[in-house]
Scaffold this active site. Structure first.
Site, PDB file in Angstrom:
ATOM      1  N   CYS A  15      21.617 -20.321  -2.935  1.00 39.23           N
ATOM      2  CA  CYS A  15      20.976 -19.476  -2.054  1.00 39.23           C
ATOM      3  C   CYS A  15      20.092 -20.112  -0.925  1.00 39.23           C
ATOM      4  CB  CYS A  15      20.243 -17.712  -2.321  1.00 39.23           C
ATOM      5  SG  CYS A  15      20.004 -16.856  -0.909  1.00 39.23           S
ATOM      6  N   LEU A  22     -19.421  10.487   7.665  1.00 35.90           N
ATOM      7  CA  LEU A  22     -20.039  11.208   9.349  1.00 35.90           C
ATOM      8  C   LEU A  22     -18.453  12.348   9.117  1.00 35.90           C
ATOM      9  CD1 LEU A  22     -20.995   8.115  11.490  1.00 35.90           C
ATOM     10  CD2 LEU A  22     -22.645   9.793  10.526  1.00 35.90           C
ATOM     11  N   LYS A  32     -13.206   9.786  16.881  1.00 39.03           N
ATOM     12  CA  LYS A  32     -12.257   8.663  16.491  1.00 39.03           C
ATOM     13  C   LYS A  32     -11.391   8.506  17.505  1.00 39.03           C
ATOM     14  CE  LYS A  32     -12.018   8.709  11.730  1.00 39.03           C
ATOM     15  NZ  LYS A  32     -12.057   7.394  10.518  1.00 39.03           N
ATOM     16  N   LYS A  38     -17.960   1.908  15.401  1.00 37.76           N
ATOM     17  CA  LYS A  38     -17.236   2.563  14.607  1.00 37.76           C
ATOM     18  C   LYS A  38     -16.365   1.264  13.505  1.00 37.76           C
ATOM     19  CE  LYS A  38     -16.007   5.880  11.343  1.00 37.76           C
ATOM     20  NZ  LYS A  38     -16.328   5.285  10.542  1.00 37.76           N
ATOM     21  N   TYR A  48     -22.536  -6.288   9.720  1.00 35.30           N
ATOM     22  CA  TYR A  48     -22.500  -5.808  11.125  1.00 35.30           C
ATOM     23  C   TYR A  48     -23.854  -4.680  10.426  1.00 35.30           C
ATOM     24  CZ  TYR A  48     -19.681  -8.779  13.227  1.00 35.30           C
ATOM     25  OH  TYR A  48     -19.105  -9.970  14.116  1.00 35.30           O
ATOM     26  N   CYS A  64      23.839 -14.975   1.068  1.00 34.91           N
ATOM     27  CA  CYS A  64      24.854 -15.687  -0.216  1.00 34.91           C
ATOM     28  C   CYS A  64      25.150 -15.441  -0.170  1.00 34.91           C
ATOM     29  CB  CYS A  64      23.940 -16.625  -0.967  1.00 34.91           C
ATOM     30  SG  CYS A  64      23.080 -15.606  -1.853  1.00 34.91           S
ATOM     31  N   ARG A 124     -21.129   1.733  -1.405  1.00 31.54           N
ATOM     32  CA  ARG A 124     -21.435   3.183  -0.841  1.00 31.54           C
ATOM     33  C   ARG A 124     -21.051   3.768  -2.475  1.00 31.54           C
ATOM     34  NH1 ARG A 124     -18.370   7.332   0.310  1.00 31.54           N
ATOM     35  NH2 ARG A 124     -19.562   8.572   1.288  1.00 31.54           N
ATOM     36  N   GLU A 140     -23.172   3.270  19.115  1.00 34.33           N
ATOM     37  CA  GLU A 140     -22.219   2.442  18.340  1.00 34.33           C
ATOM     38  C   GLU A 140     -21.058   2.292  18.167  1.00 34.33           C
ATOM     39  OE1 GLU A 140     -24.813   1.914  15.042  1.00 34.33           O
ATOM     40  OE2 GLU A 140     -26.720   2.236  15.967  1.00 34.33           O
ATOM     41  N   ASP A 196     -14.237  -0.335  11.516  1.00 30.20           N
ATOM     42  CA  ASP A 196     -13.969  -0.311  10.336  1.00 30.20           C
ATOM     43  C   ASP A 196     -14.014  -1.468   9.446  1.00 30.20           C
ATOM     44  OD1 ASP A 196     -12.213   1.376   9.197  1.00 30.20           O
ATOM     45  OD2 ASP A 196     -10.004   0.611  10.173  1.00 30.20           O
ATOM     46  N   CYS A 209      23.396 -10.423  -0.412  1.00 23.86           N
ATOM     47  CA  CYS A 209      22.407 -11.369   0.145  1.00 23.86           C
ATOM     48  C   CYS A 209      22.809 -11.566   1.139  1.00 23.86           C
ATOM     49  CB  CYS A 209      21.702 -12.198  -1.285  1.00 23.86           C
ATOM     50  SG  CYS A 209      21.309 -13.562   0.041  1.00 23.86           S
ATOM     51  N   ASP A 218       0.277  -1.306  -0.042  1.00 23.77           N
ATOM     52  CA  ASP A 218       0.208  -0.405   0.062  1.00 23.77           C
ATOM     53  C   ASP A 218       1.015   1.561  -0.278  1.00 23.77           C
ATOM     54  OD1 ASP A 218      -2.268  -2.010   0.524  1.00 23.77           O
ATOM     55  OD2 ASP A 218      -2.725  -0.771   1.796  1.00 23.77           O
ATOM     56  N   CYS A 220      17.721 -11.252  -4.648  1.00 25.43           N
ATOM     57  CA  CYS A 220      18.952 -12.285  -3.888  1.00 25.43           C
ATOM     58  C   CYS A 220      18.527 -13.250  -6.251  1.00 25.43           C
ATOM     59  CB  CYS A 220      19.007 -13.138  -3.350  1.00 25.43           C
ATOM     60  SG  CYS A 220      20.375 -13.858  -3.188  1.00 25.43           S
TER      61      CYS A 220
HETATM   62  S1  IVH Z   1     -23.846   5.191  10.173  1.00 23.57           S
HETATM   63  C1  IVH Z   1     -25.574   8.416   8.184  1.00 23.57           C
HETATM   64  N1  IVH Z   1     -22.482   3.428  12.074  1.00 23.57           N
HETATM   65  O1  IVH Z   1     -18.552   4.826   8.556  1.00 23.57           O
HETATM   66  C2  IVH Z   1     -24.797   7.801   9.155  1.00 23.57           C
HETATM   67  N2  IVH Z   1     -21.628   3.792   9.907  1.00 23.57           N
HETATM   68  O2  IVH Z   1     -17.443   7.505   8.070  1.00 23.57           O
HETATM   69  C3  IVH Z   1     -24.038   6.742   7.895  1.00 23.57           C
HETATM   70  N3  IVH Z   1     -19.237   2.660  10.179  1.00 23.57           N
HETATM   71  O3  IVH Z   1     -19.927   4.981   5.767  1.00 23.57           O
HETATM   72  C4  IVH Z   1     -23.405   5.695   8.460  1.00 23.57           C
HETATM   73  N4  IVH Z   1     -19.982   1.394  11.774  1.00 23.57           N
HETATM   74  O4  IVH Z   1     -19.083   3.160   6.435  1.00 23.57           O
HETATM   75  C5  IVH Z   1     -23.010   3.832  10.701  1.00 23.57           C
HETATM   76  N5  IVH Z   1     -22.300   2.176  13.609  1.00 23.57           N
HETATM   77  C6  IVH Z   1     -22.047   2.117  12.295  1.00 23.57           C
HETATM   78  C7  IVH Z   1     -21.518   2.558  11.667  1.00 23.57           C
HETATM   79  C8  IVH Z   1     -20.928   3.427  10.466  1.00 23.57           C
HETATM   80  C9  IVH Z   1     -19.393   1.778  10.438  1.00 23.57           C
HETATM   81  C10 IVH Z   1     -19.199   3.391   8.558  1.00 23.57           C
HETATM   82  C11 IVH Z   1     -19.506   3.672   7.636  1.00 23.57           C
HETATM   83  C12 IVH Z   1     -19.468   5.008   7.713  1.00 23.57           C
HETATM   84  C13 IVH Z   1     -18.231   5.481   7.952  1.00 23.57           C
HETATM   85  C14 IVH Z   1     -18.628   6.754   7.991  1.00 23.57           C
END
Ligand code: IVH
Length: 674
Positions: free
Chosen positions: A436, A84, A318, A119, A229, A415, A141, A117, A121, A412, A34, A430
């Site tokens: 090697c 968000l 966050k 968040k 989820y 070797c 999305r 809730e 990832d 190397c 990446d 190498c």
């Molecule tokens: S609500 C309009 N709830 O975070 C509200 N989003 O930064 C829409 N995400 O695009 C999102 N956990 O992919 C919501 N419990 C949660 C979430 C969540 C992860 C992600 C989601 C969203 C992104 C926003």
């Protein structure tokens, strides 16, 4: 840089980035890290800024923020998928509450309920169910307005119901939104597999989940075991009046609801939730990057409304990526079975995100240079969403006097052979393939590995012993081993010796596709080996295939084709193959499993309806055995739609609109008999 040079470089960069993008999202191979990819993007962005008129209209830099790949049909979201706003502190969270009070005209004493809730990832997804409760579509999305229809992939996720069971009639429109993730454990498993295959490792679960959803091979997607989820319900008409009720409704419909959601009566309870999970988040089976806080009442949500980008009734808190400071004690340069040399930092052990970190990836020479890394340096280690720790910075002010800079070795470390750097690539390797030690032992380990030749009892330790005694120098030597030789090895008795010889003998029955994989040709993992064996049913067929012919095969790109050619052009490999042949190893497909022809080579098919001569699986198999590819949805890349009895109306309509040839099964049979 002058304009001419910039133009050339921009073209080069665009080509390379597009290539890696396709490899990553379509072929599911990450050929570069990446980090290296980001560097290419950065360079392109800088050049485009310096020479705006040279920027190509379809430059990959214009796709940032969108996950559209053109590989899947695009679908417009009925309601845009917003993002968000983020906050990072308690103070900002309290301001969020103040804004809401002002907006709604609430006094300080009027309570506001929030739902908190995790968040998660991952990758957001929208699931559309029809009024009969059948899952119609799963859409990414995308850019928020339009997403990609990845339904076949979504359907592989076990926890997503394909049908909502409900005693009451369902609303006319049901849309559920949630997050698709790869658990930490599953991510680890996938990477272990990739390490065995000599493939570059995936960087983190999130990117891997995103890449997986974009694969054109639902079987592979299924194998990766994504999870989902959900946290959002949109219905027409509305059937609940608060977010908390919506979550309960989702649960009743047996959708996998975001776990650990909590209804909080005031902002203090929200803060407690945030704190609680800051500590506990590392124990979760998946990664989270914060907490989402939502105003519970729908009428208030409506009054608050949204900005262009995000709702005013929700916010993300966050967590800062955790970091630690520690000392760089050493750098080791590991040589893999393919000869690639990877620098790994050896660190003074330090606690980070609930684990002890002792090693960190340093990627390549450029990365080391950019950090200006010295032995004994205090370094910053991060695990921001990454499972593999990264060194993100150096505190040069604490550098011990006389510290030596870290240099990439010229030779190397195993070797002594001078290392080579592939032009345009960041990695050194190498070139002493046949001399090697870690490369030799690595190839034998790979050959014996469970999913390859499955030679039980022949692991890393025994291979090292055999190598040290000079008994085995290559994979074919295994088949010449004698009982007296093995008996010399430390710890071997009659019984264990016989077991090992039996295991080696048994490997002669391993079918050809796995043998092909076991040979360890670079970029030929399990899946590619299967594809190759299907199109080239014996090793001799494969050896004879030229680059162009290889690239005709779906899923085989230039890099793989070059690597296969290089393998067969090495006289040593040819000798090995001959010795394996004499030993009785399977180097061709059994007659009954061979591809029947190549008449459909490269053509892309979609099938719809029920057929007279074939079941669904049979017709797919038939097309594939004649060299065609079968996709699940019609797109501009489809060549033929094969229709049987009662084909799907939408596929037919789409094919007609795109001018795609529609044929019957008899016409298909005729094509293959020609
Ligand atoms: S609500 C309009 N709830 O975070 C509200 N989003 O930064 C829409 N995400 O695009 C999102 N956990 O992919 C919501 N419990 C949660 C979430 C969540 C992860 C992600 C989601 C969203 C992104 C926003």
């Amino acid at each position: 840089m002058n304009k001419e040079a910039a133009k050339k470089r921009i073209q080069e960069l665009v080509e390379r980035i597009n290539y890696y993008n396709k490899r990553y999202y379509v072929d599911n191979v990450s050929e570069i890290s990446d980090y290296e990819f980001d560097q290419l993007m950065d360079e392109l962005r800088r050049l485009e800024e310096a020479f705006p008129d040279l920027a190509l209209p379809d430059s990959p830099t214009r796709r940032v923020g969108s996950d559209l790949t053109k590989e899947f049909p695009t679908v417009r979201h009925r309601y845009p998928m917003l993002s968000l706003d983020n906050t990072y502190s308690e103070g900002e969270l309290r301001e969020f509450e103040q804004r809401i009070r002002r907006f709604l005209g609430l006094t300080a004493s009027e309570p506001i309920e929030y739902v908190c809730e995790l968040k998660i990832d991952g990758v957001s997804i929208s699931l559309i169910y029809d009024s009969a409760g059948i899952l119609q579509r799963g859409v990414t999305r995308g850019n928020g307005v339009e997403g990609e229809d990845v339904t076949p992939n979504i359907k592989t996720i076990a926890s997503i119901p394909l049908r909502i069971e409900s005693r009451e009639p369902l609303p006319a429109y049901v849309e559920v939104r949630g997050e698709v993730v790869l658990t930490k454990a599953q991510f680890q498993k996938l990477n272990e597999q990739r390490a065995m295959d000599g493939e570059p490792l995936f960087a983190n679960p999130r990117n891997t989940a995103a890449g997986t959803l974009k694969l054109q091979a639902p079987k592979e997607v299924a194998r990766r075991r994504l999870s989902c989820y959900t946290y959002f319900l949109l219905t027409e008409p509305r059937i609940v009046s608060s977010h908390w009720e919506a979550l309960q409704q989702l649960e009743r419909w047996q959708l996998p609801v975001s776990p650990h959601a909590r209804l909080c009566n005031n902002i203090e309870e929200v803060l407690a939730y945030v704190q609680e999970w800051e500590a506990k988040r590392h124990d979760l089976p998946f990664e989270i990057d914060g907490i989402v806080i939502k105003v519970n009442r729908y009428d208030w949500q409506e009054q608050l409304g949204t900005t262009a980008k995000s709702p005013r009734w929700a916010i993300a808190y966050k967590y800062k990526p955790e970091e630690a400071l520690t000392v760089l004690e050493d750098v080791v340069f590991q040589v893999g079975r393919t000869g690639a040399v990877t620098p790994v930092a050896v660190l003074r052990p330090v606690q980070l995100s609930g684990t002890t970190v002792q090693r960190a990836s340093l990627h390549n020479e450029d990365y080391i240079k950019k950090l200006d890394l010295h032995y004994g340096d205090w370094v910053r280690v991060e695990k921001s969403g990454e499972i593999i720790p990264q060194i993100t910075g150096v505190d040069a002010s604490r550098r011990p006097a006389g510290a030596r800079p870290v240099h990439f070795p010229k030779n190397c470390p195993e070797c002594g052979t001078p290392l080579k750097r592939e032009p345009q690539e960041a990695a050194y390797f190498c070139p002493n393939t046949w001399g090697c030690p870690p490369q030799i032992k690595g190839r034998i380990e790979h050959f014996a590995y469970r999913r390859a030749m499955n030679i039980e009892g022949l692991g890393e330790r025994i291979i090292a012993l055999l190598y040290e005694k000079g008994l085995v120098r290559d994979i074919a030597d295994l088949y010449d081993l004698k009982a007296e030789q093995i008996l010399q090895l430390e710890g071997f008795k009659e019984r264990s010796t016989q077991n090992l010889l039996n295991a080696i003998e048994k490997s002669k029955q391993v079918p050809y596709p796995r043998v092909l994989y076991a040979l360890g040709i670079r970029h030929v993992g399990e899946t590619v080996a299967k594809v190759l064996a299907k199109h080239f049913p014996s090793i001799d067929d494969l050896r004879r295939a030229g680059k162009e012919e290889l690239m005709q095969v779906p899923e085989i790109g230039e890099v793989i084709a070059d690597s296969i050619r290089a393998f067969f052009e090495d006289e040593k490999n040819m000798q090995l193959i001959e010795r394996l042949r004499r030993a009785g190893v399977q180097l061709e497909m059994p007659k009954e499993e061979r591809a029947q022809s190549h008449v459909l080579n490269g053509a892309s098919f979609v099938v719809s309806g029920t057929f007279r001569h074939f079941s669904r699986d049979e017709i797919k198999d038939f097309i594939e055995r004649h060299g065609g590819v079968v996709k699940s949805s019609v797109s501009s890349k489809t060549d033929f739609l094969v229709v049987g009895e009662a084909p799907g109306a939408s596929k037919l309509e789409k094919a007609t609109k795109l001018g795609i040839k529609v044929i019957t099964e008899d016409e298909l049979l005729a094509m293959c008999q020609a």
